[in-house]
Design an enzyme around this catalytic site. Structure first.
Site, PDB file in Angstrom:
ATOM      1  N   SER A   8       0.834  -1.203   0.000  1.00  0.00           N
ATOM      2  CA  SER A   8       0.000   0.000   0.000  1.00  0.00           C
ATOM      3  C   SER A   8       0.868   1.253   0.000  1.00  0.00           C
ATOM      4  CB  SER A   8      -0.917   0.014   1.216  1.00  0.00           C
ATOM      5  OG  SER A   8      -1.604   1.242   1.291  1.00  0.00           O
ATOM      6  N   HIS A  31      -0.961  -1.116  -4.399  1.00  0.00           N
ATOM      7  CA  HIS A  31      -2.273  -0.727  -3.879  1.00  0.00           C
ATOM      8  C   HIS A  31      -2.295   0.780  -3.636  1.00  0.00           C
ATOM      9  CE1 HIS A  31      -6.101  -1.822  -1.950  1.00  0.00           C
ATOM     10  NE2 HIS A  31      -5.820  -0.867  -1.053  1.00  0.00           N
ATOM     11  N   MET A  35      -8.830   8.426  -1.010  1.00  0.00           N
ATOM     12  CA  MET A  35      -9.751   8.845   0.047  1.00  0.00           C
ATOM     13  C   MET A  35     -10.168  10.299  -0.194  1.00  0.00           C
ATOM     14  SD  MET A  35      -7.831   7.268   3.384  1.00  0.00           S
ATOM     15  CE  MET A  35      -6.913   5.724   3.317  1.00  0.00           C
ATOM     16  N   MET A 135     -12.335  -5.550   4.289  1.00  0.00           N
ATOM     17  CA  MET A 135     -11.523  -4.668   5.124  1.00  0.00           C
ATOM     18  C   MET A 135     -11.341  -5.298   6.492  1.00  0.00           C
ATOM     19  SD  MET A 135     -10.561  -2.056   3.394  1.00  0.00           S
ATOM     20  CE  MET A 135      -9.870  -1.133   4.787  1.00  0.00           C
ATOM     21  N   ASP A 173      -7.335  -6.201   3.587  1.00  0.00           N
ATOM     22  CA  ASP A 173      -6.624  -4.929   3.684  1.00  0.00           C
ATOM     23  C   ASP A 173      -6.802  -4.387   5.092  1.00  0.00           C
ATOM     24  OD1 ASP A 173      -5.566  -2.404   3.458  1.00  0.00           O
ATOM     25  OD2 ASP A 173      -6.964  -1.701   1.939  1.00  0.00           O
TER      26      ASP A 173
END
Length: 228
Positions: A8, A31, A35, A135, A173
């Protein structure tokens, strides 16, 4: 079943994104957490940065849209160079149509669920997807601790995938590390997003290799993987 590791970029040094992307080019995907400070209480990267990352690395981009109105914006991330685009089912107005639009533009379509969102109401959507993202922390910030309460949902999701005979990736994740990745793999995950566990390591590329090895060993002995 081949375990995939997706570092990420949220945990990378934003002042050196191109270098940080190249530091993990042995990874399966990069990744990218998008947001908008509305769907989640944080603001990160947008379309221009994704375009720049796509030019800076050979690693395909896995864009996770933690935004309101993904129906409007998802296609722009495909056009920017994302090879996989994940929308949150909690935010999508028309998830089937959205998944089909993403696929029609040439990217893999994925659906994400927050920890408290059950998978069962979305069982009929699974054939429209290439990946489901469970998640394992509340979305919005990196560096959170893994939520063990999500493991039963990972198992149930893997059972649904098997029941329908789908070639569907199952991604996790949040809080994925050397201490948690084996539990996730045993439960049914085969794609792992790792942020601080990779970019907080002295050698990010070696961290990717180590996590992949751990996941593969756990998968090899997992009941769900038998026959694959």
């Amino acid at each position: 079943m081949a375990a995939q590791i997706n570092p990420s970029i949220l945990s990378a040094d934003f002042a050196r994104l191109a270098d940080e992307a190249r530091a993990v080019e042995g990874a399966d995907w990069l990744h990218v957490d998008v947001m908008d400070n509305h769907f989640v209480p944080n603001l990160t990267l947008g379309v221009p940065v994704v375009e720049s990352l796509a030019r800076a690395t050979e690693t395909p981009l896995d864009c996770h849209l933690m935004i309101e109105d993904p129906d409007r914006w998802a296609s722009q991330y495909v056009e920017a160079g994302a090879g996989s685009v994940t929308f949150h089912v909690e935010a999508a107005a028309a998830p089937v149509r959205l998944a089909r639009e993403i696929r029609a533009k040439g990217a893999r379509a994925a659906m994400a669920l927050k920890p408290a969102t059950a998978i069962e109401p979305y069982e009929e959507l699974l054939p429209e997807l290439d990946m489901v993202l469970i998640m394992t922390v509340e979305p919005g910030f990196g560096g959170q601790s893994f939520l063990d309460l999500t493991l039963p949902k990972i198992r149930r999701t893997r059972e649904l995938i098997g029941r329908h005979g789908l070639d569907l990736w199952l991604q996790v994740d949040g809080g994925v590390s050397a201490a948690t990745i084996e539990r996730c793999a045993e439960a049914g995950a085969d794609v792992f997003v790792a942020g601080s566990a990779v970019y907080g390591a002295e050698d990010p590329a070696e961290a990717v290799r180590s996590l992949r090895d751990s996941a593969r060993k756990a998968t090899a002995s997992a009941p769900w993987a038998c026959g694959h």
